[in-house]
Design an enzyme around this catalytic site. Structure first.
Site, mmCIF file in Angstrom:
data_model
loop_
_atom_site.group_PDB
_atom_site.id
_atom_site.type_symbol
_atom_site.label_atom_id
_atom_site.label_comp_id
_atom_site.label_asym_id
_atom_site.label_seq_id
_atom_site.Cartn_x
_atom_site.Cartn_y
_atom_site.Cartn_z
ATOM 1 N N PRO A 24 0.831 -1.206 0.000
ATOM 2 C CA PRO A 24 0.000 0.000 0.000
ATOM 3 C C PRO A 24 0.865 1.254 0.000
ATOM 4 C CG PRO A 24 0.015 -1.067 2.163
ATOM 5 C CD PRO A 24 0.710 -1.986 1.230
ATOM 6 N N CYS A 26 0.104 5.416 0.012
ATOM 7 C CA CYS A 26 -0.818 6.558 0.007
ATOM 8 C C CYS A 26 -0.513 7.490 -1.151
ATOM 9 C CB CYS A 26 -0.647 7.383 1.286
ATOM 10 S SG CYS A 26 -1.404 6.642 2.706
ATOM 11 N N ALA A 60 -3.451 2.805 2.370
ATOM 12 C CA ALA A 60 -4.120 2.989 3.659
ATOM 13 C C ALA A 60 -5.431 3.744 3.437
ATOM 14 C CB ALA A 60 -3.220 3.763 4.607
ATOM 15 N N GLN A 102 -5.695 -2.011 2.221
ATOM 16 C CA GLN A 102 -5.219 -1.833 3.589
ATOM 17 C C GLN A 102 -6.199 -0.942 4.347
ATOM 18 O OE1 GLN A 102 -1.794 0.725 4.535
ATOM 19 N NE2 GLN A 102 -0.889 -1.028 5.584
ATOM 20 N N TYR A 186 0.508 4.114 13.528
ATOM 21 C CA TYR A 186 -0.912 4.446 13.451
ATOM 22 C C TYR A 186 -1.658 3.712 14.584
ATOM 23 C CZ TYR A 186 0.641 6.623 9.187
ATOM 24 O OH TYR A 186 1.312 7.421 8.296
ATOM 25 N N GLY A 327 7.842 -1.598 -3.460
ATOM 26 C CA GLY A 327 7.084 -0.350 -3.466
ATOM 27 C C GLY A 327 7.634 0.685 -4.427
ATOM 28 N N ARG A 328 8.617 1.454 -3.949
ATOM 29 C CA ARG A 328 9.095 2.581 -4.753
ATOM 30 C C ARG A 328 9.695 2.149 -6.079
ATOM 31 N NH1 ARG A 328 12.263 4.920 0.242
ATOM 32 N NH2 ARG A 328 12.224 2.663 0.615
HETATM 33 C C1 LIG Z 1 4.479 7.181 -1.507
HETATM 34 C C2 LIG Z 1 4.428 6.163 -0.409
HETATM 35 C C3 LIG Z 1 3.247 5.976 0.299
HETATM 36 C C4 LIG Z 1 3.159 4.995 1.295
HETATM 37 N N1 LIG Z 1 1.965 4.744 1.901
HETATM 38 C C5 LIG Z 1 1.824 3.667 2.717
HETATM 39 C C6 LIG Z 1 0.538 3.234 3.150
HETATM 40 O O1 LIG Z 1 -0.495 3.726 2.714
HETATM 41 N N2 LIG Z 1 0.492 2.202 4.027
HETATM 42 C C7 LIG Z 1 1.630 1.552 4.450
HETATM 43 O O2 LIG Z 1 1.533 0.629 5.268
HETATM 44 N N3 LIG Z 1 2.842 1.909 4.003
HETATM 45 C C8 LIG Z 1 2.957 2.920 3.121
HETATM 46 N N4 LIG Z 1 4.187 3.207 2.574
HETATM 47 C C9 LIG Z 1 5.308 2.295 2.824
HETATM 48 C C10 LIG Z 1 5.389 1.247 1.699
HETATM 49 O O3 LIG Z 1 4.271 0.380 1.717
HETATM 50 C C11 LIG Z 1 6.668 0.405 1.820
HETATM 51 O O4 LIG Z 1 6.623 -0.325 3.014
HETATM 52 C C12 LIG Z 1 7.931 1.259 1.780
HETATM 53 O O5 LIG Z 1 7.896 2.158 0.686
HETATM 54 C C13 LIG Z 1 9.186 0.420 1.735
HETATM 55 O O6 LIG Z 1 9.201 -0.381 0.574
HETATM 56 P P1 LIG Z 1 10.077 0.064 -0.729
HETATM 57 O O7 LIG Z 1 11.499 0.303 -0.259
HETATM 58 O O8 LIG Z 1 9.968 -1.110 -1.662
HETATM 59 O O9 LIG Z 1 9.469 1.298 -1.274
HETATM 60 C C14 LIG Z 1 4.305 4.216 1.611
HETATM 61 C C15 LIG Z 1 5.489 4.437 0.921
HETATM 62 C C16 LIG Z 1 5.559 5.368 -0.092
HETATM 63 C C17 LIG Z 1 6.837 5.539 -0.857
#
Ligand SMILES: Cc1cc2nc3c(=O)[nH]c(=O)nc-3n(C[C@H](O)[C@H](O)[C@H](O)COP(=O)(O)O)c2cc1C
Length: 366
Positions: A24, A26, A60, A102, A186, A327-328
């Site tokens: 997820p 946001c 989220a 989520q 949270y 994610g990213r």
């Molecule tokens: C733009 C953005 C928004 C995010 N929003 C959420 C979210 O809504 N819920 C959540 O649990 N984590 C959120 N995260 C964390 C990601 O789910 C993820 O755990 C984090 O980016 C690490 O993974 P990565 O290194 O592959 O990006 C967000 C991360 C990013 C970059």
């Protein structure tokens, strides 16, 4: 070379085509403070399904208005929001991926300026700006954010009911799985942590007391979703701070979650204490997932700077997790999974037929 990443995985009645899932994220892209998806969300989630992800977990989503991080968050506290979500689910399905969502309550970290489109990201909204009173286990603020009100018994019951109602709507919208957000500082994480939960009633004290709200939310959600539908929980596997919620506590909570009908834990970290010293680096959270998976016996997904297909494959090959969330790297390259399949020599069945001509050379060269 092995390509475990592209092996399907089955949880209850759901089989997901591969083990590359999008976590997820946001988007803060709701237009009218109404919690409803917009064309941005359609494009955003659809692109990952087209790009070969096994499952796409929608960001989220507030179970109540006061549970949103910002006024631009998605919500699922009414039926209009549910109806708007249907198109996202259908799009993800049409591209062969599974859809999850989520469900979240931001607790004391709610009512803030979003990450972008403002000069003061992450700062509490004032009443003039449309801010609202935040709630938490105890009246302890997070950093410089507004001081929350401690939830009373009635408030706790309403939170549980709101998670269940949102889960029911998610099922009605066609979601394949539900994830409960109990990470990143949270509300549910705030209850889990001795640093933010100073309650003296049955929702505080020892680990079982601090985890009670999470278990009651899980039970309420499990009761309204189909028996064949997987239920996931995202935890912060550690707060990276002395005397905080740590990996051994997270493993114990996960063992109990398994007994409450949770099918997979997703292991992130941190978020409940400003200024924690986090050892960020490639795969830095994976040892937490491995430990929690080992102790609890529950399937686990890992996330956090797993950007390279070989690195992701290694996580599975060394039995540290069952699913890798990216994610990213997916934001940078929405076709991350297609490229990973080609790199690992997997069948690359995820390539949409409309795009096969673009990949012919890579497919032929293998
Ligand atoms: C733009 C953005 C928004 C995010 N929003 C959420 C979210 O809504 N819920 C959540 O649990 N984590 C959120 N995260 C964390 C990601 O789910 C993820 O755990 C984090 O980016 C690490 O993974 P990565 O290194 O592959 O990006 C967000 C991360 C990013 C970059």
């Amino acid at each position: 070379m092995s390509h475990l990443l592209f092996e399907p995985i089955t949880l209850r009645d759901l089989t997901v085509r591969n083990r590359v899932w999008v976590p997820p994220m946001c988007q803060y892209s709701v237009h009218e403070r109404d919690g409803k998806v917009t064309p941005w969300h359609l494009m955003h989630y659809g692109s990952f399904a087209r790009g070969g992800a096994g499952a796409v977990i929608v960001e989220a989503t507030g179970v109540v208005p006061e549970g949103r991080i910002s006024a631009q968050d998605l919500g699922l506290w009414n039926d209009e929001q549910r109806d708007a979500l249907v198109e996202v689910v259908e799009l993800i399905h049409s591209l062969g991926a599974a859809a999850g969502i989520q469900l979240a309550h931001a607790g004391r970290k709610a009512s803030t300026h979003p990450e972008w489109g403002t000069d003061t990201p992450g700062v509490s909204l004032t009443a003039e700006e449309g801010g609202w009173e935040t709630v938490a286990p105890s009246a302890i603020p997070f950093g410089e954010l507004a001081t929350p009100r401690a939830l009373d018994a009635e408030g706790i019951a309403a939170v549980i009911e709101a998670f269940a109602a949102a889960a029911r709507r998610a099922v009605e919208a066609g979601m394949d799985m539900i994830e409960i957000h109990a990470a990143h500082g949270y509300l549910l994480h705030e209850f889990l942590s001795p640093l933010s939960n100073h309650r003296e009633d049955g929702y505080g004290g020892d680990l079982a007391g601090r985890a009670r709200l999470l278990f009651e939310v899980v039970d309420a959600v499990r009761a309204v979703i189909p028996a064949g539908m997987p239920l996931l929980v995202r935890l912060s596997g550690t707060e990276w701070i002395e005397d905080g919620f740590d990996v051994e506590q997270a493993a114990e909570v996960t063992s109990w979650l398994a007994a409450h009908g949770v099918d997979m834990v997703d292991v992130s970290s941190a978020g409940n204490t400003p200024g924690a010293d986090i050892p960020v680096g490639p795969g830095y959270q994976t040892p937490l997932a491995a430990r929690i998976r080992e102790v609890s016996g529950l399937p686990a997904s890992t996330v956090g700077m797993i950007d390279d297909p070989l690195q992701a494959e290694h996580v599975l090959a060394t039995d540290q997790a069952d699913v890798v969330r990216v994610g990213r790297a997916f934001l940078r390259d929405p076709h991350w999974a297609l490229h990973a399949a080609l790199e690992l020599g997997a069948p690359a069945e995820e390539i949409p037929p409309q795009y096969v001509r673009a990949f012919r050379r890579q497919l032929a060269g293998r």
